[in-house]
Design an enzyme around this catalytic site. Sequence first.
Site, short mmCIF file in Angstrom:
data_model
loop_
_atom_site.label_atom_id
_atom_site.label_comp_id
_atom_site.label_asym_id
_atom_site.label_seq_id
_atom_site.Cartn_x
_atom_site.Cartn_y
_atom_site.Cartn_z
N GLU A 19 -5.33 -0.11 -8.78
CA GLU A 19 -5.95 -0.30 -7.47
C GLU A 19 -7.36 -0.86 -7.58
O GLU A 19 -8.08 -0.54 -8.53
CB GLU A 19 -6.04 1.05 -6.75
CG GLU A 19 -4.72 1.69 -6.46
CD GLU A 19 -4.85 3.10 -5.91
OE1 GLU A 19 -3.94 3.53 -5.18
OE2 GLU A 19 -5.87 3.77 -6.20
N ASP B 119 -2.05 13.27 -3.67
CA ASP B 119 -2.90 12.11 -3.41
C ASP B 119 -2.15 10.79 -3.44
O ASP B 119 -2.74 9.74 -3.57
CB ASP B 119 -4.06 12.08 -4.41
CG ASP B 119 -3.57 11.91 -5.84
OD1 ASP B 119 -2.34 11.94 -6.06
OD2 ASP B 119 -4.41 11.74 -6.72
#
Lengths: 337, 337
Positions: free
Chosen positions: A55, A226
């Site tokens: 990411e 998460d």
Amino acid sequence: MNLVDVPLMKRLLLEVGVERFLSGLTDQIESDFQRWPQFEKCARLATHAPRGVVELMPASDGTTYGFKFVNGHPANTADGKLTVTAFGALADLATGYPLFLCEMTFLTALRTAATSALAARYLARADADCMALLGTGAQGEFQALAFKAVNGVKRVRYYDPDARAMEKFARNLARTDLQLQPVRSVAEAMEGADIVTTATATKARVAVVADEWIRPGMHFNAIGGDCPGKTELTERMLREARVVVEYSPQTRIEGEIQSLGTDFKVTELWEIIAGHAPGRRTAQEITVFDSVGFAIEDFSALRFVSGLLERLGIDARVPLIPQPSDPKDLYGLLLEA
Amino acid sequence: MNLVDVPLMKRLLLEVGVERFLSGLTDQIESDFQRWPQFEKCARLATHAPRGVVELMPASDGTTYGFKFVNGHPANTADGKLTVTAFGALADLATGYPLFLCEMTFLTALRTAATSALAARYLARADADCMALLGTGAQGEFQALAFKAVNGVKRVRYYDPDARAMEKFARNLARTDLQLQPVRSVAEAMEGADIVTTATATKARVAVVADEWIRPGMHFNAIGGDCPGKTELTERMLREARVVVEYSPQTRIEGEIQSLGTDFKVTELWEIIAGHAPGRRTAQEITVFDSVGFAIEDFSALRFVSGLLERLGIDARVPLIPQPSDPKDLYGLLLEA
């Protein structure tokens, strides 16, 4: 441009002390969350691979730009590798020049713990001094020390199904004055706890905490859930608690609340910090900080370390950006010996 | 993890030679464009500031992930600063670990020139040996050398309204065997040119090239028009030519074709390279490579430099990622001296 690599980050942490570092970082995140509306925010830019995700997480306050590269590969530990590694950078928006490059594997662990402590500053009971730590993986010690430094936690009741992880946790924190209480189950850990930190590596939607172990006034610091398909708390418990998140568009996808629908009411942490919403309202209230990690925390962390370098007078410059005497003469710079 | 900073990039370029570097890089981009459908592609993630933009440009082939941080600040030159600075990284998608970090201010200039040369390999006439270079800014020398190394260009007719930029260009290329012909206008530069490279720093929609100077068989390499509101060619000329782009969703926003509508027909360069579309069809055809720069070129460039390090046996490791003996024991690594 300064570069903080792993050895320099270790040096900074040893020089400043982990607890003072966590405490300073918590204050930095708090002051950036106070001016939350000034930031340009966006969801992270993710690239999915069969075994994980990488990411890019950018954030900007209109003056400074920051971003982090980070991966998440839960299966890495089986090969003796970290599940999360990261690095990040700051740049000056006025010129676009990169200013600062930093390891963020440690720094991500530190900012996650600091953000947890920051949320608890507003959500845990003021007299809270006992934390249940469910999962003593890579985050464990950072969480324990942040809650000690920022929230006055004195006692940690900890449980992990992996006995080696529990031993590691005890060994690493042996020299602190935290009272460490190893226990044999989640239920036992939660006995007498004011704060419950869930930091497990479950790869699925698992109820780490059963509803019957929850008592009024508890604050839940939910770290492990998460990403989509990975949660630790029950839907029923979330519906009965007050849920606080970082950035709701992201948490509704990645957090504990992922299956509760877009109309499930949450408060964003910055709203409490900026005085737009109350923190804990009663001693009985059950609060949940549903943390997934947000780019502004990384921005704050990069600024904190960059400021630390400056304050300590450490020169860590690397020549990553050319400095031609004539900006139109990039090629000429090559010819210079 | 290896780090190529500016001094090491200079060393690599001097050791390999700029022309051989450009030639090898052109081949690397060509081979990656050949397998274009394998790549995960997305438009760049831009953050706009009053004086410029900073961008993250990721690309992945399913095995390796690459991204570049780059800024564009046209007004920087007034302060003696570069308009574009950049750095980038490669990571292994299987583990998420970063593998390689590299300066990309030079590398972006090099990959832009290599991509231009690659397009001309398919679009310019085979006998093309004279290039008009309109604008001798930071890209100038790289363009001239790429066209010499890859396309057999022998003569460069060059013009820039800034006399100092023209002198700089001549000085930097004095030792090559390119025939350098300084001229006093765009029209004069285009006389006898087979390839026309527009690399001006116009900040608006300007017709650098008037229609009456265009002759059949010319290939236009349009580098300068690369963001909304910044173009160098006329709409009429574009409509009469065959326009080739990198990645059409991005070029329709940023390129010369930005005002021609979504139905304006373009060919993507990879289609030609992979054999799905013809290159130049006739000696008379006017071709335009409307280049804005795409993330796969940066990916190729990072892989090229990383491969070069390996081939030359250069160890440029930096400790940016911690290597704990126990991956759950990140904190323990801090305590190690």
